[in-house]
Design an enzyme around this catalytic site. Structure first.
Site, PDB file in Angstrom:
ATOM      1  N   ILE A   1      13.089   8.259   2.079  1.00 15.75           N
ATOM      2  CA  ILE A   1      12.021   7.923   0.342  1.00 15.75           C
ATOM      3  C   ILE A   1      11.716   7.160   0.081  1.00 15.75           C
ATOM      4  O   ILE A   1      12.888   5.977  -0.145  1.00 15.75           O
ATOM      5  CB  ILE A   1      13.386   8.628  -1.290  1.00 15.75           C
ATOM      6  N   SER A   2      10.279   6.980   0.101  1.00 14.78           N
ATOM      7  CA  SER A   2       9.818   5.322  -0.093  1.00 14.78           C
ATOM      8  C   SER A   2       9.874   4.903  -1.710  1.00 14.78           C
ATOM      9  O   SER A   2       9.640   6.501  -2.233  1.00 14.78           O
ATOM     10  CB  SER A   2       8.485   6.258   0.242  1.00 14.78           C
TER      11      SER A   2
ATOM     12  N   SER B   1       9.510  17.652   9.852  1.00 15.62           N
ATOM     13  CA  SER B   1       8.482  18.341   9.870  1.00 15.62           C
ATOM     14  C   SER B   1       8.439  19.556   9.596  1.00 15.62           C
ATOM     15  O   SER B   1       8.034  20.811   8.428  1.00 15.62           O
ATOM     16  CB  SER B   1       8.362  18.403  10.951  1.00 15.62           C
TER      17      SER B   1
ATOM     18  N   ARG C   1       0.708  -0.768   0.286  1.00 12.30           N
ATOM     19  CA  ARG C   1      -0.318   0.616   0.131  1.00 12.30           C
ATOM     20  C   ARG C   1       1.013   0.882   0.075  1.00 12.30           C
ATOM     21  O   ARG C   1       0.464   2.006  -0.888  1.00 12.30           O
ATOM     22  CB  ARG C   1      -1.218   0.224   1.651  1.00 12.30           C
TER      23      ARG C   1
ATOM     24  N   GLU D   1       4.479  11.363   6.210  1.00 14.32           N
ATOM     25  CA  GLU D   1       3.843  12.522   5.762  1.00 14.32           C
ATOM     26  C   GLU D   1       2.845  13.327   6.542  1.00 14.32           C
ATOM     27  O   GLU D   1       2.070  13.599   6.388  1.00 14.32           O
ATOM     28  CB  GLU D   1       2.664  11.539   4.287  1.00 14.32           C
ATOM     29  N   GLY D   2       4.081  13.652   7.465  1.00  9.95           N
ATOM     30  CA  GLY D   2       3.062  14.555   8.330  1.00  9.95           C
ATOM     31  C   GLY D   2       2.967  13.959  10.018  1.00  9.95           C
ATOM     32  O   GLY D   2       1.878  13.190   9.686  1.00  9.95           O
TER      33      GLY D   2
ATOM     34  N   THR E   1      11.796  15.137   2.064  1.00  7.80           N
ATOM     35  CA  THR E   1      12.451  14.675   3.403  1.00  7.80           C
ATOM     36  C   THR E   1      14.041  14.816   3.311  1.00  7.80           C
ATOM     37  O   THR E   1      14.379  14.260   2.205  1.00  7.80           O
ATOM     38  CB  THR E   1      12.348  14.137   3.847  1.00  7.80           C
TER      39      THR E   1
ATOM     40  N   GLY F   1      10.545  13.326  -3.119  1.00 12.65           N
ATOM     41  CA  GLY F   1      12.126  13.358  -2.866  1.00 12.65           C
ATOM     42  C   GLY F   1      11.689  14.840  -1.966  1.00 12.65           C
ATOM     43  O   GLY F   1      12.757  15.327  -2.057  1.00 12.65           O
TER      44      GLY F   1
ATOM     45  N   SER G   1      10.145  28.732   2.888  1.00 11.99           N
ATOM     46  CA  SER G   1       9.066  28.193   1.713  1.00 11.99           C
ATOM     47  C   SER G   1       9.394  29.120  -0.123  1.00 11.99           C
ATOM     48  O   SER G   1       8.869  28.742  -0.340  1.00 11.99           O
ATOM     49  CB  SER G   1       7.990  28.623   2.061  1.00 11.99           C
TER      50      SER G   1
HETATM   51  N1  COS Z   1      -1.692  23.127  -1.419  1.00  8.02           N
HETATM   52  C1  COS Z   1      -1.264  24.453  -1.785  1.00  8.02           C
HETATM   53  N2  COS Z   1      -0.585  25.309  -0.989  1.00  8.02           N
HETATM   54  C2  COS Z   1      -0.305  25.517  -0.120  1.00  8.02           C
HETATM   55  C3  COS Z   1      -1.334  24.340   0.878  1.00  8.02           C
HETATM   56  C4  COS Z   1      -1.336  23.542   0.359  1.00  8.02           C
HETATM   57  N3  COS Z   1      -2.239  22.203   1.010  1.00  8.02           N
HETATM   58  N4  COS Z   1      -0.017  24.325   2.422  1.00  8.02           N
HETATM   59  C5  COS Z   1       0.166  25.180   2.073  1.00  8.02           C
HETATM   60  N5  COS Z   1       0.177  26.289   1.327  1.00  8.02           N
HETATM   61  C6  COS Z   1       0.762  27.584   0.446  1.00  8.02           C
HETATM   62  C7  COS Z   1      -0.257  28.766   1.316  1.00  8.02           C
HETATM   63  O1  COS Z   1      -0.866  29.102   0.709  1.00  8.02           O
HETATM   64  C8  COS Z   1       1.329  30.331   1.093  1.00  8.02           C
HETATM   65  O2  COS Z   1       1.215  30.248   0.105  1.00  8.02           O
HETATM   66  P1  COS Z   1       1.359  31.863   0.229  1.00  8.02           P
HETATM   67  O3  COS Z   1       2.891  32.244   0.819  1.00  8.02           O
HETATM   68  O4  COS Z   1       1.162  32.074  -1.458  1.00  8.02           O
HETATM   69  O5  COS Z   1       0.805  33.011   1.327  1.00  8.02           O
HETATM   70  C9  COS Z   1       2.926  28.941   1.498  1.00  8.02           C
HETATM   71  O6  COS Z   1       2.041  27.827   1.310  1.00  8.02           O
HETATM   72  C10 COS Z   1       3.165  28.306   3.483  1.00  8.02           C
HETATM   73  O7  COS Z   1       2.136  28.231   3.633  1.00  8.02           O
HETATM   74  P2  COS Z   1       2.304  27.791   5.476  1.00  8.02           P
HETATM   75  O8  COS Z   1       2.029  29.821   5.943  1.00  8.02           O
HETATM   76  O9  COS Z   1       0.530  27.170   5.780  1.00  8.02           O
HETATM   77  O10 COS Z   1       3.085  27.190   5.924  1.00  8.02           O
HETATM   78  P3  COS Z   1       4.020  26.946   6.908  1.00  8.02           P
HETATM   79  O11 COS Z   1       5.171  26.964   6.241  1.00  8.02           O
HETATM   80  O12 COS Z   1       2.970  26.986   8.077  1.00  8.02           O
HETATM   81  O13 COS Z   1       3.598  25.047   7.186  1.00  8.02           O
HETATM   82  C11 COS Z   1       4.040  23.102   7.749  1.00  8.02           C
HETATM   83  C12 COS Z   1       3.927  24.616   8.465  1.00  8.02           C
HETATM   84  C13 COS Z   1       4.148  22.427   9.140  1.00  8.02           C
HETATM   85  C14 COS Z   1       2.110  23.150   7.957  1.00  8.02           C
HETATM   86  C15 COS Z   1       4.555  22.776   6.638  1.00  8.02           C
HETATM   87  O14 COS Z   1       5.779  22.208   7.162  1.00  8.02           O
HETATM   88  C16 COS Z   1       4.448  21.129   7.008  1.00  8.02           C
HETATM   89  O15 COS Z   1       3.156  20.546   6.471  1.00  8.02           O
HETATM   90  N6  COS Z   1       5.662  20.532   7.347  1.00  8.02           N
HETATM   91  C17 COS Z   1       5.179  18.826   7.439  1.00  8.02           C
HETATM   92  C18 COS Z   1       5.927  18.459   6.295  1.00  8.02           C
HETATM   93  C19 COS Z   1       5.784  16.885   6.687  1.00  8.02           C
HETATM   94  O16 COS Z   1       4.250  16.746   5.960  1.00  8.02           O
HETATM   95  N7  COS Z   1       6.822  16.002   6.057  1.00  8.02           N
HETATM   96  C20 COS Z   1       6.522  14.719   5.795  1.00  8.02           C
HETATM   97  C21 COS Z   1       7.467  14.214   5.111  1.00  8.02           C
HETATM   98  S1  COS Z   1       7.241  14.484   3.442  1.00  8.02           S
HETATM   99  S2  COS Z   1       6.563  12.760   2.558  1.00  8.02           S
END
Ligand code: COS
Length: 384
Positions: free
Chosen positions: A157-158, A132, A84, A363-364, A126, A124, A178
């Site tokens: 990386i899966s 996070s 999965r 994935e968070g 992380t 890719g 970002s």
């Molecule tokens: N879809 C499209 N754009 C998005 C979005 C989404 N779901 N979520 C946020 N954005 C955009 C925002 O609109 C914002 O754009 P503007 O700068 O133009 O306003 C920008 O991205 C930054 O968004 P935000 O302020 O929400 O970012 P943060 O830095 O606050 O995000 C978290 C912090 C912690 C939520 C984020 O870094 C995160 O989800 N981290 C976890 C990562 C993760 O899951 N890693 C696991 C490995 S990956 S397999």
């Protein structure tokens, strides 16, 4: 409110359930021991349309909706979380990200190969110092004539060593977080791109997890996925799909933990009667059943939002948080109900328990999901 599945959704549910019961479940224990499952399985799943469920038919997909996609992940997750995971990365993180952000040429080049299983993809994002805190990536993208030079390292990386194409996130302006991020589609046979398998995992042993190394990897500007500076949005929107896949898969794991526990409780005799006749065992079974139903409804609710084409971040975070925690709790209770046998790899609960442990990390984390929900409720970010 109508909770019944459509004819197409029912059909794919029955088809995947049968496939998983015949071609996955009987081998899961062996694949876990071997640390891999056969590549041919993915070709077969591609042929049956399970690898491109929500991708339109014109790009080689099956053209179904997000509920159908969740059903595929649930049924495959019911049988084996390693398979999965491979599927969710392929479909949710890679194909759907190309669908949303790709140019017409990128869609036509990659989607048919990914949907058929001919190619595998990975995601890719992380890095050793950015999990996070995804905006803190150190991989760089520097302009090099009409193309780009990529340098950096990715971890956890899966599909990392199996993939033919990787979505690579990089920073164009170090320190800009970002705002400076950019994403590329990088074919893994490009000079300077190498990968290494990561071993020693607690669970998901049959799935591939790798490190990626980018050493002056040169890509054309046409490999860019989205605009310069859009990389973080590409990543976050991809995670709206990826987390939905993890949540759906965990509904399957939680259901499996319940089903094997009900069966065992009816078979196992203690104090001259089946242990299913003891109130404290029924208490555990009832709790598991309620939680799995609630998790499934949260997933379907997020799927309905996705089907409407709306931003699904909040319902997806709720579903991911609850379904992954439910899978962990149900797998743990399955071990409790199986007693000493639950601690043995001759029975399923220990593998279910090991395999779903990562679900509230990758994935968070559950904490990240709660902070996303908390920020939505209060309007105040507790991230920084
Ligand atoms: N879809 C499209 N754009 C998005 C979005 C989404 N779901 N979520 C946020 N954005 C955009 C925002 O609109 C914002 O754009 P503007 O700068 O133009 O306003 C920008 O991205 C930054 O968004 P935000 O302020 O929400 O970012 P943060 O830095 O606050 O995000 C978290 C912090 C912690 C939520 C984020 O870094 C995160 O989800 N981290 C976890 C990562 C993760 O899951 N890693 C696991 C490995 S990956 S397999």
């Amino acid at each position: 409110m109508d909770f019944s599945l459509s004819a197409e959704q029912k059909m794919i549910k029955e088809s995947v359930r049968k496939f998983a019961a015949e071609q996955i479940l009987p081998h899961s224990r062996q694949w876990d021991h071997d640390g891999k499952f056969p590549r041919e399985l993915l070709y077969k799943m591609g042929e049956l349309g399970y690898l491109g469920v929500p991708v339109p038919e014109e790009y080689g997909g099956t053209g179904l909706d997000y509920i159908a996609e969740a059903i595929v992940f649930e049924e495959v997750g019911y049988a084996d979380s390693s398979v999965r995971t491979t599927l969710s990365v392929q479909m949710s993180l890679v194909e759907l990200t190309i669908m949303k952000w790709g140019t017409e040429e990128q869609k036509q080049t990659y989607l048919p190969k990914l949907c058929s299983g001919e190619w595998l993809g990975c995601f890719g994002l992380t890095e050793p110092n950015a999990g996070s805190d995804a905006a803190n990536i150190a991989t760089t993208a520097k302009r090099d004539g009409d193309g780009w030079l990529l340098n950096g390292q990715k971890v956890w990386i899966s599909n990392g060593t199996w993939a033919d194409v990787a979505i690579i996130f990089a920073q164009t302006e170090p320190g800009s977080k970002s705002r400076g991020m950019v994403a590329f589609l990088v074919e893994t046979d490009t000079a300077g791109f190498t990968s290494r398998k990561m071993t020693g995992k607690l669970g998901l042993k049959a799935s591939d997890t790798g490190e990626l190394f980018l050493d002056n990897v040169r890509v054309a500007d046409s490999a860019r996925l989205g605009d310069i500076g859009d990389g973080f949005k590409v990543a976050m929107s991809a995670l709206d799909n990826g987390r939905y896949g993890v949540a759906s898969g965990c509904v399957g794991t939680a259901q499996r933990a319940l089903d094997v526990s009900v069966q065992y409780a009816k078979d196992r005799i203690a104090f001259d009667k089946p242990i299913a006749g003891f109130q404290l065992v029924q208490d555990m079974l009832a709790q598991m059943a309620v939680d799995v139903e609630a998790a499934r409804l949260l997933v379907y609710q997020a799927g309905v939002v996705k089907n409407r084409g709306e931003v699904s971040t909040i319902p997806v975070s709720m579903a991911k948080y609850f379904a992954t925690e439910t899978a962990k709790r149900n797998a743990d209770m399955a071990i409790q109900i199986h007693g000493g046998y639950g601690f043995s790899d001759e029975y399923e609960p220990e593998r279910l328990w090991r395999d779903c442990r990562v679900a509230s990390l990758y994935e968070g984390t559950s904490q990240i999901q709660k902070l996303i929900i908390g920020r939505h409720l209060t309007g105040i970010s507790a991230f920084f």
